[in-house]
Design a protein around this motif. Structure first.
Motif, short mmCIF file in Angstrom:
data_model
loop_
_atom_site.label_atom_id
_atom_site.label_comp_id
_atom_site.label_asym_id
_atom_site.label_seq_id
_atom_site.Cartn_x
_atom_site.Cartn_y
_atom_site.Cartn_z
N ALA A 290 -59.77 68.12 48.87
CA ALA A 290 -58.34 68.07 49.17
C ALA A 290 -58.10 67.52 50.56
N ALA A 291 -58.92 67.91 51.52
CA ALA A 291 -58.77 67.39 52.89
C ALA A 291 -59.01 65.90 52.96
N ALA A 292 -59.81 65.37 52.00
CA ALA A 292 -60.08 63.93 51.96
C ALA A 292 -59.03 63.17 51.15
N GLY A 293 -58.01 63.88 50.63
CA GLY A 293 -56.91 63.21 49.95
C GLY A 293 -56.83 63.39 48.46
N SER A 294 -57.77 64.11 47.85
CA SER A 294 -57.77 64.30 46.40
C SER A 294 -56.80 65.39 45.98
N PHE A 295 -56.31 65.27 44.75
CA PHE A 295 -55.63 66.37 44.08
C PHE A 295 -56.70 67.18 43.35
N VAL A 296 -56.72 68.48 43.58
CA VAL A 296 -57.81 69.32 43.10
C VAL A 296 -57.28 70.45 42.24
#
Length: 284
Positions: free
Chosen positions: A25-31
């Motif tokens: 999530a911190a890298a931009g993904s939706f988790v």
């Protein structure tokens, strides 16, 4: 990966699963984090929120913690994984039957292009992948605790793992700002096999009265520049987790991985390390 924000599923929201979800999530993904019920899912979200707050305090987030947390959803069943997931990482306890069951269920939910991975630290990737219709889409992605701060992901390639799957995993690893090591599927891979060997010998030394835990750990941190001694690391990983890995390596690689009686006794007493407040050290 496409230009759209990546979509990631994480099966299991314990310490490792929460750290994996936080990192993506911190890298931009939706988790989407899958846990067994609504209570466990809420606890996983609280765990992630705490991790994000600590990362923000240390200046390790590129955006506010609440914005990262907003990209994380929870679900109480593997059947609720997003069908368009780019990657699904299984991160439950080291139980081969449970992992295989969850991976097979995930494969039935997600798209044919989705990469499937297990965070196992010792179990055979080939055997776990044998339950899948398409084992070429599957590999090991062994993260390290604490996941957000760790620099390494050990990528474990089984004979059936496809080249495209490995390339995707390498891309994921680098997108997280981590370093990969690629190893062939074998008992304990590289990291667990070496780490458990050192940890078990340290436990035997305590058992034999060679030195106390702090002295043994100091010998490795001060003398060999290890960032953490093997006994404190055992507390961090969990004595139950270390015992499960040792039992597996004992069964597959022989007597040199036989767990010491002291380890079995401490697990039986519930002295599992940091998560229970007592292992080889007392923990607040």
């Amino acid at each position: 990966m496409t230009n759209a924000p990546p979509v990631v599923g994480v099966i299991g929201g314990g310490r490792m699963g929460a750290g994996i979800a936080q990192s993506f999530a911190a890298a931009g993904s939706f988790v989407t984090v899958v846990e067994g019920d609504a209570h466990a899912a809420a606890a996983a979200l609280d765990r992630i929120a705490g991790g994000l707050a600590r990362a923000a305090e240390r200046g390790r987030l590129a955006e506010p913690a609440d914005r990262v947390l907003a990209r994380i959803a929870t679900a109480a069943s593997v059947h609720d994984l997003p069908a368009d997931a780019d990657l699904v990482v299984e991160a439950v306890f080291e139980d081969a039957a449970l992992k295989a069951e969850l991976l097979a269920a995930a494969e039935r939910v997600v798209a044919a292009r989705t990469v499937l991975a297990s965070n196992t630290s010792s179990l055979s990737i080939a055997e776990l992948g044998s339950v899948l219709t398409d084992p070429s889409r599957f590999l090991g992605m062994h993260f390290f605790n604490p996941v957000p701060a760790s620099a390494l992901i050990e990528l474990v390639v089984a004979p059936a793992t496809g080249e495209q799957t490995l390339r995707a995993a390498l891309d994921w690893t680098r997108a997280l700002g981590k370093q990969d090591v690629v190893v062939r599927d074998s008992p304990g891979f590289a990291s667990s096999r070496l780490g458990v060997a050192l940890g078990l010998e340290a436990i035997r030394m305590v058992e034999e009265g060679v030195a106390d835990p702090q002295a043994i750990d100091d010998a490795m941190t001060l003398g060999y520049k290890h960032p953490m001694g093997p006994l404190r690391l055992t507390d961090l990983v969990g004595l139950d987790v270390r015992l499960a890995i040792a039992d597996h390596l004992h069964a597959t690689l022989g007597e040199r991985f036989a767990p010491p009686r002291l380890l079995r006794d401490k697990v039986a007493r519930g002295e599992l390390g940091r998560k229970t407040g007592q292992g080889f050290y007392p923990w607040e």
